[in-house]
Enzyme design. Structure first.
Site, PDB file in Angstrom:
ATOM      1  CE  LYS A  11      -3.961  -2.245   2.253  1.00  0.00           C
ATOM      2  NZ  LYS A  11      -4.955  -2.139   3.347  1.00  0.00           N
ATOM      3  CE1 TYR A  51      -9.437  -3.026   0.351  1.00  0.00           C
ATOM      4  CE2 TYR A  51      -8.532  -1.105  -0.765  1.00  0.00           C
ATOM      5  CZ  TYR A  51      -8.359  -2.237   0.027  1.00  0.00           C
ATOM      6  OH  TYR A  51      -7.110  -2.576   0.501  1.00  0.00           O
ATOM      7  CG  PHE A  59     -13.293   1.585   7.088  1.00  0.00           C
ATOM      8  CD1 PHE A  59     -12.826   1.037   5.890  1.00  0.00           C
ATOM      9  CD2 PHE A  59     -13.955   0.743   7.975  1.00  0.00           C
ATOM     10  CE1 PHE A  59     -13.018  -0.295   5.578  1.00  0.00           C
ATOM     11  CE2 PHE A  59     -14.157  -0.600   7.668  1.00  0.00           C
ATOM     12  CZ  PHE A  59     -13.691  -1.119   6.466  1.00  0.00           C
ATOM     13  CB  THR A  93      -7.127  -5.997   9.792  1.00  0.00           C
ATOM     14  OG1 THR A  93      -7.569  -7.181   9.130  1.00  0.00           O
ATOM     15  CG2 THR A  93      -7.538  -4.780   8.990  1.00  0.00           C
ATOM     16  NE  ARG A 104      -2.363  -5.623   7.117  1.00  0.00           N
ATOM     17  CZ  ARG A 104      -3.490  -6.178   6.713  1.00  0.00           C
ATOM     18  NH1 ARG A 104      -3.987  -7.217   7.364  1.00  0.00           N
ATOM     19  NH2 ARG A 104      -4.138  -5.697   5.671  1.00  0.00           N
ATOM     20  CG  ASN A 114      -3.816  -2.235   6.906  1.00  0.00           C
ATOM     21  OD1 ASN A 114      -3.679  -1.883   5.739  1.00  0.00           O
ATOM     22  ND2 ASN A 114      -4.841  -2.935   7.328  1.00  0.00           N
ATOM     23  CG  HIS A 117      -5.316  -6.261  -0.263  1.00  0.00           C
ATOM     24  ND1 HIS A 117      -6.535  -6.284   0.389  1.00  0.00           N
ATOM     25  CD2 HIS A 117      -5.432  -7.136  -1.304  1.00  0.00           C
ATOM     26  CE1 HIS A 117      -7.346  -7.121  -0.252  1.00  0.00           C
ATOM     27  NE2 HIS A 117      -6.703  -7.650  -1.284  1.00  0.00           N
ATOM     28  CD  GLU A 128      -8.655  -9.238  -3.696  1.00  0.00           C
ATOM     29  OE1 GLU A 128      -7.496  -9.606  -3.428  1.00  0.00           O
ATOM     30  OE2 GLU A 128      -9.473  -8.904  -2.815  1.00  0.00           O
TER      31      GLU A 128
HETATM   32  N1  UDP Z   1      -9.867  -0.599   7.258  1.00  0.00           N
HETATM   33  C1  UDP Z   1      -9.885   0.641   7.862  1.00  0.00           C
HETATM   34  N2  UDP Z   1     -10.527   0.764   9.063  1.00  0.00           N
HETATM   35  C2  UDP Z   1     -11.146  -0.283   9.678  1.00  0.00           C
HETATM   36  C3  UDP Z   1     -11.118  -1.547   9.045  1.00  0.00           C
HETATM   37  C4  UDP Z   1     -10.474  -1.675   7.836  1.00  0.00           C
HETATM   38  O1  UDP Z   1      -9.329   1.598   7.336  1.00  0.00           O
HETATM   39  O2  UDP Z   1     -11.710  -0.098  10.763  1.00  0.00           O
HETATM   40  C5  UDP Z   1      -9.179  -0.727   5.968  1.00  0.00           C
HETATM   41  C6  UDP Z   1      -7.783  -1.343   6.138  1.00  0.00           C
HETATM   42  O3  UDP Z   1      -6.902  -0.718   5.207  1.00  0.00           O
HETATM   43  C7  UDP Z   1      -8.034  -2.799   5.749  1.00  0.00           C
HETATM   44  C8  UDP Z   1      -9.074  -2.627   4.635  1.00  0.00           C
HETATM   45  O4  UDP Z   1      -9.918  -1.582   5.088  1.00  0.00           O
HETATM   46  O5  UDP Z   1      -6.844  -3.412   5.323  1.00  0.00           O
HETATM   47  C9  UDP Z   1      -9.907  -3.843   4.342  1.00  0.00           C
HETATM   48  O6  UDP Z   1     -10.444  -4.326   5.547  1.00  0.00           O
HETATM   49  P1  UDP Z   1     -10.527  -5.892   5.856  1.00  0.00           P
HETATM   50  O7  UDP Z   1     -11.376  -6.053   7.078  1.00  0.00           O
HETATM   51  O8  UDP Z   1     -10.928  -6.617   4.608  1.00  0.00           O
HETATM   52  O9  UDP Z   1      -9.020  -6.252   6.280  1.00  0.00           O
HETATM   53  P2  UDP Z   1      -7.809  -6.990   5.549  1.00  0.00           P
HETATM   54  O10 UDP Z   1      -8.403  -8.100   4.713  1.00  0.00           O
HETATM   55  O11 UDP Z   1      -7.097  -5.956   4.724  1.00  0.00           O
HETATM   56  O12 UDP Z   1      -6.947  -7.494   6.671  1.00  0.00           O
END
Ligand code: UDP
Length: 143
Positions: A11, A51, A59, A93, A104, A114, A117, A128
């Site tokens: 990212k 997304y 968010f 996450t 992370r 974070n 992805h 994807e």
């Molecule tokens: N995200 C965020 N705030 C939150 C939860 C998620 O900004 O409270 C963002 C974060 O960048 C995350 C992405 O949304 O990586 C997708 O969320 P997901 O729950 O799918 O997590 P991931 O699969 O990336 O671990």
């Protein structure tokens, strides 16, 4: 366990930290092979499409702002159990919950920014990969 392919994205925060090579090293030392890669600066439309499943989440706008704030590095990883293996390499996450030694834990600053992805299932991985790469852009690593 079968050989799988998965999408990884470095990212904008991690690209800005100049740790693309360090992250690639983690993939390679874990036995994953990079079979496609490109650097992109996403448009809002591209980030919103990628997304789309999160579009009702509070968010969402901040996530799109972040994902369009600078270039990203997108790669297809291939290997045994690649989907889960990449998720393990990434960590949780929220970096405050990520295990020591995960990407992370080492490179993310917050749940919003974070670092990486990774596809969360084989179905997501297929969608994807097709979102970013044509079939001929994904290479066979036969040597
Ligand atoms: N995200 C965020 N705030 C939150 C939860 C998620 O900004 O409270 C963002 C974060 O960048 C995350 C992405 O949304 O990586 C997708 O969320 P997901 O729950 O799918 O997590 P991931 O699969 O990336 O671990």
């Amino acid at each position: 366990m079968a050989v799988q392919r998965t999408i990884s994205i470095i990212k904008p925060d991690a690209v800005a930290k100049n740790v693309i090579g360090a992250i690639y090293n983690r993939f390679e030392t874990s036995g994953l092979k990079i079979v496609a890669a490109k650097m992109l600066h996403l448009s809002r439309e591209q980030a919103e499409g990628f997304y789309a499943e999160h579009k009702e989440r509070p968010f969402f706008k901040a996530l799109v702002d972040f994902m369009t704030s600078g270039p990203i590095m997108v790669q297809v990883l291939e290997g045994e159990n690649a989907v889960l293996k990449n998720r393990e390499i990434m960590g949780a996450t929220n970096p405050s919950e990520a295990l020591a030694g995960t990407l992370r834990a080492d490179y993310a600053v917050s749940i919003d920014e974070n670092a990486v992805h990774g596809s969360d299932s084989e179905e997501s991985a297929a969608r994807e990969i097709a979102y970013f790469f044509t079939e001929t852009e994904v290479c066979a690593r036969t040597r």
